[in-house]
Write a protein that holds these residues in place. Sequence first.
Motif, short mmCIF file in Angstrom:
data_model
loop_
_atom_site.label_atom_id
_atom_site.label_comp_id
_atom_site.label_asym_id
_atom_site.label_seq_id
_atom_site.Cartn_x
_atom_site.Cartn_y
_atom_site.Cartn_z
N ASP A 111 0.84 -1.20 0.00
CA ASP A 111 0.00 0.00 0.00
C ASP A 111 0.88 1.24 0.00
OD1 ASP A 111 0.96 -0.26 2.59
OD2 ASP A 111 -0.93 0.22 3.57
N SER A 112 0.33 2.30 -0.56
CA SER A 112 0.96 3.61 -0.57
C SER A 112 -0.14 4.61 -0.27
CB SER A 112 1.61 3.88 -1.94
OG SER A 112 2.18 5.17 -1.99
N TYR A 113 -0.43 4.76 1.04
CA TYR A 113 -1.60 5.51 1.50
C TYR A 113 -2.86 5.00 0.79
CZ TYR A 113 1.33 8.75 4.13
OH TYR A 113 2.21 9.30 5.02
N ILE A 114 -3.43 5.78 -0.13
CA ILE A 114 -4.72 5.42 -0.72
C ILE A 114 -4.58 4.51 -1.94
CG2 ILE A 114 -5.81 7.53 0.11
CD1 ILE A 114 -5.51 8.68 -2.70
N GLN A 139 -9.91 5.47 2.79
CA GLN A 139 -9.90 5.85 4.20
C GLN A 139 -8.50 5.86 4.81
OE1 GLN A 139 -12.58 3.01 5.97
NE2 GLN A 139 -14.36 4.30 5.58
N ALA A 140 -7.49 5.50 4.02
CA ALA A 140 -6.13 5.42 4.56
C ALA A 140 -5.56 6.81 4.80
CB ALA A 140 -5.23 4.65 3.59
N LEU A 141 -5.00 7.01 5.99
CA LEU A 141 -4.40 8.29 6.37
C LEU A 141 -3.11 8.03 7.14
CD1 LEU A 141 -7.57 10.18 7.68
CD2 LEU A 141 -6.31 10.70 5.58
N PRO A 142 -2.19 8.99 7.15
CA PRO A 142 -1.01 8.86 8.00
C PRO A 142 -1.43 8.75 9.46
CG PRO A 142 -0.78 10.70 6.48
CD PRO A 142 -2.19 10.25 6.39
N PRO A 143 -0.70 8.02 10.27
CA PRO A 143 -1.06 7.92 11.69
C PRO A 143 -0.80 9.24 12.41
CG PRO A 143 1.05 6.87 11.29
CD PRO A 143 0.52 7.24 9.94
N THR A 144 -1.60 9.48 13.44
CA THR A 144 -1.36 10.61 14.32
C THR A 144 -0.83 10.07 15.65
OG1 THR A 144 -3.62 10.55 15.17
CG2 THR A 144 -3.20 11.95 13.26
N GLU A 145 0.08 10.79 16.25
CA GLU A 145 0.74 10.28 17.45
C GLU A 145 0.54 11.17 18.67
OE1 GLU A 145 4.80 9.71 16.40
OE2 GLU A 145 4.39 8.13 14.93
#
Length: 424
Positions: A111-114, A139-145
């Motif tokens: 996968d590469s984000y979307i 629905q793929a998004l970078p994670p938030t930390e």
Amino acid sequence: MKKLTFLLLMTGLFALPGCRDYVDEYVTYTQNEPVFMPASEFRSAVNVEQPRPIEKQGKIAFYDGYLYISQPQKGIHVVDNRDPSNPRNVAFIELLGNADMHVRNNVLYADSYIDLVWFDIRDPAKPLFKGRKEEVFPQALPPTENGFDVDYEKVMDRNNGIVVGWRTVERKELVRTYKPRWWSWGGLTEKMVYNDPVSYGGGSVGAVGSMSRFAIYQDNLYTVINNRLGIFDLSEVTPGKVADDVPVGFNVETIFSYKNCLFMGTPTGMIIYSVEDPLKPKYQSMITHVFGCDPVVVENDIAYVTIRSGTFCGQNANSLIIVDVSNVKQPKHIVTYNMQNPKGLGIDNGTLFVCDDGLRIFNAEDPTTIMHKDNILAHFKEINGLDVIPFNNVLMMIAEDGIYQYDYTDVRHIRQLSRLPIGK
């Protein structure tokens, strides 16, 4: 006349300027605002480079003597592991937004984000980019930390480009707070904060770790992101999305293929779907447990599930749960064991590997006696193991500080073969 007087009195009360039952005030809060990259720039940022140091651990896959290690959001490291005593980093695939991958018939799918991309790996040291399927993981998004909310209104606007990161910003917003009302006919009598809601809107197959969100069964790749199961046909050169996404449950985190079923881990339990008809997955059952993040592996109709604390799932249980899945419509709980903080796990010919307080190895031929002292085969401490792949008497474990490998040919004398460093 009395009725008219009453109506005039009530009208006057509502008209008095000092009798508002709410207060408008500004509140300040912190939010994650998306960082965008133009779609053309994002999709052109795929390169195969010379090997580079592995800076951060991610998902792992193994195929035909080579390890593939995701560096989250950055790309995939290719490691020649034909000699597990001396693994060699031989290439790096720069791939923005990568998290998961799988391998079938010398093709690496990732996968590469979307998007879904794929590479020819007949020469693993020189992967060849072959294609990209766009917008298949919307629905793929970078994670938030940092735990702050996300500005979804901007995220969902594709005209802005592809979300590749976050910046924290402070917002000020007008919020209406209602006062207690002195009258009541079933209405509100407590304070209430009002805000506009946001709408959220067959072949040769590699092995992957238990934390994977990719699984392969026959000619199909199955992917899980949030609560959606995607299905891709791999029988042709270009993978095709062959069916609409299947809603499978809340926030599915992991997927494991066993026989003609998919076993999916969620924060609330293990869900089983039949893929007897590969293009029409059919729900079979769910076994629930306390809230916990759980990978699952299966061997000989026995499923092994771990749940742990200290995650976004927000619970304090740390357990190994063992379930009889010989009847997938009616799975039966066998036993639950307390653990320290278990993560990934693997099973091979009755030997169970659990990333817990380092690495624990058990004889699992009888699930009810795993914790008996004679069945505790080894415990390697002072490492933070994350996930494992057992294959051909070699255990490959990804940990915070490296790739550890062990020879378990003799399960009574398991020995470490090597460590490939991760990080500084």
